[in-house]
Design a protein around this motif. Structure first.
Motif, PDB file in Angstrom:
ATOM      1  N   LEU A 104      43.854  39.763  42.677  1.00 57.34           N
ATOM      2  CA  LEU A 104      44.157  41.180  42.477  1.00 57.34           C
ATOM      3  C   LEU A 104      43.512  41.694  41.196  1.00 57.34           C
ATOM      4  O   LEU A 104      42.933  42.785  41.159  1.00 57.34           O
ATOM      5  CB  LEU A 104      45.673  41.395  42.445  1.00 57.34           C
ATOM      6  CG  LEU A 104      46.373  41.238  43.788  1.00 57.34           C
ATOM      7  CD1 LEU A 104      47.886  41.243  43.627  1.00 57.34           C
ATOM      8  CD2 LEU A 104      45.962  42.343  44.757  1.00 57.34           C
ATOM      9  N   SER A 132      40.347  44.273  41.001  1.00 59.96           N
ATOM     10  CA  SER A 132      40.391  45.502  40.193  1.00 59.96           C
ATOM     11  C   SER A 132      39.125  45.626  39.360  1.00 59.96           C
ATOM     12  O   SER A 132      38.531  46.703  39.260  1.00 59.96           O
ATOM     13  CB  SER A 132      41.613  45.493  39.276  1.00 59.96           C
ATOM     14  OG  SER A 132      42.790  45.349  40.027  1.00 59.96           O
ATOM     15  N   TYR A 183      47.989  46.956  41.319  1.00 61.12           N
ATOM     16  CA  TYR A 183      46.622  46.472  41.531  1.00 61.12           C
ATOM     17  C   TYR A 183      45.980  47.098  42.763  1.00 61.12           C
ATOM     18  O   TYR A 183      44.803  47.478  42.747  1.00 61.12           O
ATOM     19  CB  TYR A 183      46.609  44.943  41.656  1.00 61.12           C
ATOM     20  CG  TYR A 183      46.676  44.233  40.336  1.00 61.12           C
ATOM     21  CD1 TYR A 183      47.647  43.280  40.083  1.00 61.12           C
ATOM     22  CD2 TYR A 183      45.755  44.521  39.331  1.00 61.12           C
ATOM     23  CE1 TYR A 183      47.715  42.623  38.863  1.00 61.12           C
ATOM     24  CE2 TYR A 183      45.818  43.876  38.103  1.00 61.12           C
ATOM     25  CZ  TYR A 183      46.799  42.937  37.880  1.00 61.12           C
ATOM     26  OH  TYR A 183      46.856  42.292  36.666  1.00 61.12           O
ATOM     27  N   LEU A 184      46.732  47.217  43.846  1.00 58.10           N
ATOM     28  CA  LEU A 184      46.155  47.819  45.053  1.00 58.10           C
ATOM     29  C   LEU A 184      45.790  49.282  44.785  1.00 58.10           C
ATOM     30  O   LEU A 184      44.743  49.767  45.233  1.00 58.10           O
ATOM     31  CB  LEU A 184      47.138  47.710  46.222  1.00 58.10           C
ATOM     32  CG  LEU A 184      47.388  46.283  46.734  1.00 58.10           C
ATOM     33  CD1 LEU A 184      48.431  46.281  47.853  1.00 58.10           C
ATOM     34  CD2 LEU A 184      46.090  45.640  47.233  1.00 58.10           C
ATOM     35  N   SER A 185      46.627  49.983  44.026  1.00 57.16           N
ATOM     36  CA  SER A 185      46.326  51.374  43.668  1.00 57.16           C
ATOM     37  C   SER A 185      45.073  51.443  42.806  1.00 57.16           C
ATOM     38  O   SER A 185      44.223  52.320  42.984  1.00 57.16           O
ATOM     39  CB  SER A 185      47.468  52.016  42.880  1.00 57.16           C
ATOM     40  OG  SER A 185      48.670  51.847  43.523  1.00 57.16           O
ATOM     41  N   PHE A 211      42.066  50.837  44.912  1.00 55.10           N
ATOM     42  CA  PHE A 211      41.809  51.986  45.775  1.00 55.10           C
ATOM     43  C   PHE A 211      41.196  53.132  44.978  1.00 55.10           C
ATOM     44  O   PHE A 211      40.227  53.769  45.414  1.00 55.10           O
ATOM     45  CB  PHE A 211      43.101  52.451  46.443  1.00 55.10           C
ATOM     46  CG  PHE A 211      42.898  53.611  47.369  1.00 55.10           C
ATOM     47  CD1 PHE A 211      43.102  54.912  46.928  1.00 55.10           C
ATOM     48  CD2 PHE A 211      42.466  53.412  48.670  1.00 55.10           C
ATOM     49  CE1 PHE A 211      42.875  55.991  47.781  1.00 55.10           C
ATOM     50  CE2 PHE A 211      42.232  54.482  49.524  1.00 55.10           C
ATOM     51  CZ  PHE A 211      42.438  55.777  49.079  1.00 55.10           C
TER      52      PHE A 211
END
Lengths: 505, 253
Positions: free
Chosen positions: B158, B162, B232-234, B237
């Motif tokens: 993750l 990033s 992390y996903l945000s 994205f």
């Protein structure tokens, strides 16, 4: 072409300066003028690069560029809003999965219950020195778990060397000190285990205790600001949720009801029969008392302890070991093996305490019926009790002066009654309190034991399972070579193989 | 999907034939191996056999260094992703094919991400090797506590993802790879250091939350917190979105 090259060089130099500024900050951890200057200069270089590069892109219809720009900005704002909201929800309603077998990173159920007690904001300030501090990192990890259970718990970490003002404001003079505050109450501790922190929270959430100092016989008092007084101690006790007050037994004809614990801090004069009777009645009710004696006084207060198996004589403890710490031999220093590790008051004290001008306590053996008598502090075997206080010098006379180890403090339990006796009252006086911080720890531990707060919660320390390596030196070398060379080397060989294959094609 | 797969294959092909990929991969593995090897030797030499040594602590220490190591190495992997296309003028060619900006972005991101996963997965051999020498009474895979190791590796993916997403964006801004690398390192450092901003102020928890390193700590300790995963996903994205916007805006010109 020239402008493009100029743009590139400006960008490269600006970027390098920006990087250098960032790395400088990483090491110094301060926004010095140099750091700020480098970041600003570097940022300017990057900005100039973009300005020069994008002039090429300024060609084309203005309307379409404007629309495109507005499009990008508005989309970006929407995305930021959505992501921000998602993160906010994630922050407020998060789930933690501790995958360690021993659940090392999960609070015990007791800690969770205690953390949830607080309905008002709680601030925790941890004072740890040094940039790299494992204890601080572990403590921060622990606090985050409490904060996750109850968001009203917030924490700050302060380096006393970099912020001495805050350290002084909180009266911190030992590394790894933690101060907890809520709704006007304070508590502090120097242990950072989960058990210690949870107990500190519990004490903070609990009622304030009142420590009553008897006066009228030359005792030390919490309102006295001179060297021999206890004003500094009183101030510190307030931070630990202990209020202090004085009382005159003859005037009030009893120990005040609000007193959670009573302290006789070095009475010099005699107590009257009536006063002794009142204090005995107080003890018989199961109320706790701390009695601090001094060798040069012959107060009748000592008779209070005779039924509990403790007697005192007019003797002075002489401790040669004190010279190792450049102290006088009449200021006994307690070595680490001089603490009773079986008793809650002294089991965790890892520092030396000092008791200037002390007398030994003599514990009856066997103890009187129904009494549990426990030594807490002992001097070294080289010490002795000087019995002739008139000659002005200390000289051991075998057969006359009792030889060490000598008991300097003892704990008594009889039914619900608890008494803590110490052969010295100066150890927490203003002149010594700040110099010898562990003295206060001993005093506070004693108070907590007396009021029954010594071990509110017992949380077993979670430890990783031991994973010892059964390995010979030869195997160790082979593993080291594998880690250092073989794996990275294999990577390089793969690259060389690719290159060779490409050449072959 | 086929377009994305084709882009991934093409990008990975370029990486596998690039000197920089092997050079920095070697440095990364050498430093990690050095750190864990030295720590291991010091532990074993300094402690009696059967002492309270824990291989788990060694592994945790190894992963704790990944954060700063990836910060230093990943810019050199991501710098060429878009900058090279711009320099060679192949970006316009790419847009003439039936490929969207989003597919280009995703394909390039996944290529770099898969390589990151591969290189950072290689040190997982170290705990496997150490398992041979600890707790012989237990079955092989029970000798170590593996779930925290997987949690730490997830954190690496993750965190690395990033960095890759941010690096891709910076690479899309310039035709010069070196500037792209410098901007990436600057960006990584900014988001690493921002956690210490606003010390003592009410905004401090906000800055701590924005710090990319803060969210990595729990993973290293064997804890998966949904808050960190969402962050992390945000983050990935957001930077992919910005990269996509940047790439598509260049495709228009």
């Amino acid at each position: 072409m020239r402008r493009e090259q100029a743009a590139d060089w400006t960008g490269i130099v600006g970027g390098i300066v920006l990087l250098a500024g960032s790395l400088t900050y990483v090491f110094v951890r301060e926004w010095t003028p140099t750091v700020v200057g480098m970041l600003a200069a570097g940022g300017l270089g990057i900005a100039v690069y973009f300005a020069l590069s994008w002039q090429d892109l300024a060609r084309g219809s203005g309307g379409r560029r404007l629309l495109e720009g507005a499009n990008i900005v508005s989309y970006t704002l929407v995305v930021l809003l959505i992501l921000g909201f998602a993160n906010y929800l994630g922050y407020k309603h998060n789930a933690r999965f501790d995958l360690t077998k021993e659940k090392l990173r999960t609070l015990a159920d007791e800690s969770v219950k205690v953390a949830r007690l607080f309905q008002h904001p709680v601030t925790v300030t941890g004072f740890f020195t040094g940039k790299r501090n494992n204890q601080r990192d572990e403590f921060e990890d622990l606090l985050r778990r409490y904060a996750a259970v109850n968001p009203r718990i917030t924490y700050t970490l302060v380096d006393p060397e970099r912020d001495p003002v805050t350290a002084q404001k909180y009266n911190v003079n030992m590394d790894a000190t933690v101060v907890l505050e809520t709704a006007g109450k304070k508590n502090s501790l120097t242990e950072t285990t989960e058990e210690a922190v949870t107990n500190a929270f519990l004490q903070l959430a609990g009622e304030e205790k009142t420590v009553c100092f008897m006066i009228g016989h030359g005792e030390r008092t919490p309102t006295e600001f001179k060297d021999q007084g206890y004003s500094d101690l009183s101030h510190d006790l307030l931070e630990k949720n202990f209020k202090t007050r004085t009382f005159e037994l003859l005037k009030e004809q009893k120990v005040p009801d609000e007193c959670t614990v009573t302290v006789l801090a070095g009475p010099k004069g005699h107590l009257l029969e009536g006063e002794l009777a009142l204090l005995n009645a107080y003890l018989d009710m199961g109320k706790p008392m701390m009695v601090l004696f001094d060798p040069l006084s012959d107060s009748t207060a000592a008779s209070l302890l005779v039924p509990y198996g403790i007697t005192v004589r007019k003797q002075l403890v002489i401790e040669p070991m004190s010279a190792l710490a450049r102290l006088s031999e009449v200021a006994p220093l307690i070595g680490l093996d001089g603490y009773n590790r079986e008793h809650d008051v002294t089991k965790d004290i890892d520092f030396n305490t000092v008791f200037p001008i002390a007398m030994p306590l003599w514990l009856a053996s066997p103890a009187p019926a129904g009494v549990t008598l426990t030594w807490l502090l002992k001097t070294s075997p080289d010490s002795w009790a000087e019995t002739d206080l008139t000659k002005g010098t200390a000289e051991y006379i075998a057969g006359v002066d009792p030889k060490g180890p000598l008991t300097l403090a003892a704990a008594v339990t009889k039914g619900n009654t608890r008494i803590l006796a110490v052969g010295n009252s100066a150890f927490v006086a203003n002149s010594y309190l700040k110099e010898i911080a562990p003295n206060e720890i001993f005093f506070v531990n004693g108070l907590r034991w007396l009021v029954g707060q010594e071990n509110l919660i017992s949380i077993p320390v979670k430890q990783r399972k031991s994973q010892p390596l059964t390995i010979t030196d030869a195997q160790l070398s082979q593993i080291a070579v594998f880690f250092w060379l073989i794996l990275p080397g294999a990577f390089v060989l793969a690259g060389l193989g690719m290159w060779w294959r490409r050449r072959g094609l | 999907m086929r377009a994305v797969t084709a882009i991934i294959k093409k990008e990975m092909g370029v990486y596998f034939h690039s000197f920089i990929f092997y050079f920095f991969g070697f440095i990364f593995l050498f430093i990690v191996g050095d750190l864990i090897g030295l720590t291991l030797v010091n532990f074993v030499k300094g402690m009696p056999m059967g002492g309270a040594f824990s291989v788990q602590v060694l592994i945790e220490g190894m992963f704790s260094y990944f954060g700063i190591l990836l910060l230093m190495f990943l810019p050199f992997y991501t710098m060429r992703l878009m900058a090279e296309e711009r320099r060679q003028g192949t970006l316009e060619l790419l847009f003439t094919s039936p490929v969207t900006g989003a597919q280009i972005t995703l394909g390039k991101f996944l290529a770099a991400f898969l390589l990151l996963a591969g290189i950072t997965g290689l040190p997982l051999l170290y705990p496997v090797v150490l398992s041979f020498f600890t707790r012989p009474d237990a079955s092989f895979f029970a000798r170590l506590d593996w779930p925290p190791v997987w949690a730490a590796y997830l954190g690496v993916l993750l965190l690395g993802g990033s960095y890759v997403a941010m690096g891709l964006f910076f690479s899309s801004l310039t035709h010069n790879q070196l500037i792209a690398a410098v901007l990436s390192i600057g960006g990584y450092l900014f988001f690493w250091l921002i956690g210490s901003a606003g010390q003592g102020s009410p905004l401090q928890p906000f800055f701590r939350y924005l710090s990319i390193g803060t969210h990595y700590e729990d993973f290293v300790r064997g804890v998966i917190n949904t808050q960190d995963v969402i962050f992390y996903l945000s983050f990935i994205f957001l930077w992919l979105f910005l990269a996509n916007r940047s790439i598509e805006s260049q495709g228009w010109r």
